[in-house]
Design a protein around this motif. Structure first.
Motif, mmCIF file in Angstrom:
data_model
loop_
_atom_site.group_PDB
_atom_site.id
_atom_site.type_symbol
_atom_site.label_atom_id
_atom_site.label_comp_id
_atom_site.label_asym_id
_atom_site.label_seq_id
_atom_site.Cartn_x
_atom_site.Cartn_y
_atom_site.Cartn_z
ATOM 1 N N ASP A 317 10.646 15.669 -14.604
ATOM 2 C CA ASP A 317 11.267 14.590 -14.792
ATOM 3 C C ASP A 317 12.514 15.134 -15.704
ATOM 4 N N GLU A 319 16.657 15.303 -17.205
ATOM 5 C CA GLU A 319 18.050 14.740 -17.562
ATOM 6 C C GLU A 319 18.949 15.749 -17.181
ATOM 7 N N VAL A 338 14.239 14.045 -25.568
ATOM 8 C CA VAL A 338 14.518 14.143 -23.710
ATOM 9 C C VAL A 338 13.200 14.100 -22.934
ATOM 10 N N LYS A 339 13.563 13.349 -21.832
ATOM 11 C CA LYS A 339 12.222 12.835 -20.969
ATOM 12 C C LYS A 339 12.472 13.479 -19.503
ATOM 13 N N PHE A 342 15.712 19.075 -19.768
ATOM 14 C CA PHE A 342 16.981 19.118 -19.354
ATOM 15 C C PHE A 342 17.341 20.203 -18.259
#
Length: 352
Positions: A317, A319, A338-339, A342
């Motif tokens: 997952d 970003e 962050v999920k 990055f």
């Protein structure tokens, strides 16, 4: 030699900034890769800021990045595994001696003569290796991986560190259908551990200090979620786990998890707390429990992991950010904002 665009740190206190670095031209067994995405690992931050100076001092300029996905643009005359246009990936290693027992066993991650993707002496240039925060890289074909075509490339990049770091111990300790597996911590590493354990068929339990992560843990594949600060919830699981993967890098009570292991159960650390953990001997003695650690994986195992991800459509997952936001991303990493990883879109480097 040729010039490549990159983002680098000039010192431990300098922000990462646009720079130009030298890369070697491909030799016989080399593959040149246009980097499309590069994941951001917490070790990138540690290295850029020289926070591991006692054991792993940083050589500047430092170009971090060891979660690399891209497309092959050139191959050496002796390359047989790749052709121009292939999707390719590079992880934490770009060279080992190839002759030691570890290398011969396909366990290059334990070679005592390894060259890391960045911040290692570079025998080719006489300088230091530069990582994936760049528009291209040249790597010996043995250390380049094939990327399944069905996977999202931005979300594939973190598999080259976060993915293999969790996959390797799960495979080594025989996680499969019928096993009960615990994942401690739901961050960049933990979320991959959950996905893998679930896909391998294990009954997967996530341990978290944050009740608010319950819904996300279930979405990622957990069968149960335990709030580890709740003694009653923890007590329900005493002596019931075949394997526990501890992904926490902060100081925590590891004995609380050791007591949850079945006879001959194992707890493996992949997180790296700054201070030594206190381990009670009796927790290991009674139940013949074992405590171990695990780094990344070997090259063959990393390819196995990528192939498994292709078959099960597993990615991180992420970003996605432009390279120009890397310093902001580092600050957010420190806040766990962050999920869950990055991923840098390296097309953004073209505007520099």
């Amino acid at each position: 030699m040729y010039n490549a665009k990159a983002y680098s740190a000039a010192s431990a206190t300098s922000p990462l900034a646009s720079s130009v670095i030298e890369r070697r031209d491909p030799t016989g067994k080399d593959v040149q890769i246009e980097i499309l995405f590069c994941g951001v690992c917490h070790s990138d931050l540690h290295t850029a800021r020289n926070e591991w100076r006692e054991v792993f001092p940083t050589m500047y300029p430092c170009v971090p990045g060891h979660e690399i996905v891209g497309r092959v643009t050139k191959v050496g005359s002796d390359v047989t595994k790749f052709k121009v246009g292939d999707l390719a990936a590079v992880g934490c290693l770009v060279k080992t001696d190839g002759t030691c027992p570890e290398c011969q066993a396909g366990l290059e991650q334990f070679c005592h003569n390894m060259t890391l993707t960045y911040n290692s002496p570079d025998a080719h240039t006489g300088k230091v290796t530069y990582g994936g925060y760049s528009d291209s890289i040249v790597v010996d074909q043995h250390f380049v991986l094939h990327v399944p075509k069905n996977l999202d490339l931005a979300a594939t990049a973190p598999l080259l560190c976060a993915g293999i770091t969790t996959w390797s111990p799960l495979r080594h300790w025989g996680v499969t259908k019928g096993k009960k597996v615990g994942i401690v911590g739901l961050g960049g590493l933990g979320h991959m551990g959950v996905k893998f354990a679930h896909a391998l068929g294990a009954h997967t339990v996530v341990f978290t200090t944050s009740p608010g992560k319950t819904e996300d843990a279930l979405r990622l594949g957990a069968d149960e979620v335990v709030v580890s600060r709740n003694p009653e919830e923890m007590a329900k699981h005493i002596a019931s786990f075949d394997f526990i993967l501890d992904c926490v890098s902060a100081d925590h009570d590891i004995n609380a998890y050791i007591q949850l292991l079945k006879r001959d159960g194992n707890l493996t650390l992949v997180g790296a707390p700054e201070k030594p953990l206190q381990v009670a001997a009796f927790g290991l003695l009674f139940g013949r429990h074992s405590l171990s650690g695990s780094p990344i994986g070997g090259i063959a195992e990393t390819q196995e992991m990528l192939d498994f991800c292709g078959e099960h459509n597993i990615t991180a997952d992420v970003e996605v950010i432009p390279i120009q936001k890397i310093n902001e991303a580092y600050e957010r990493l420190l806040k766990s904002d962050v999920k869950y990883r990055f991923s840098i879109d390296m097309a953004s480097l073209k505007s520099e």
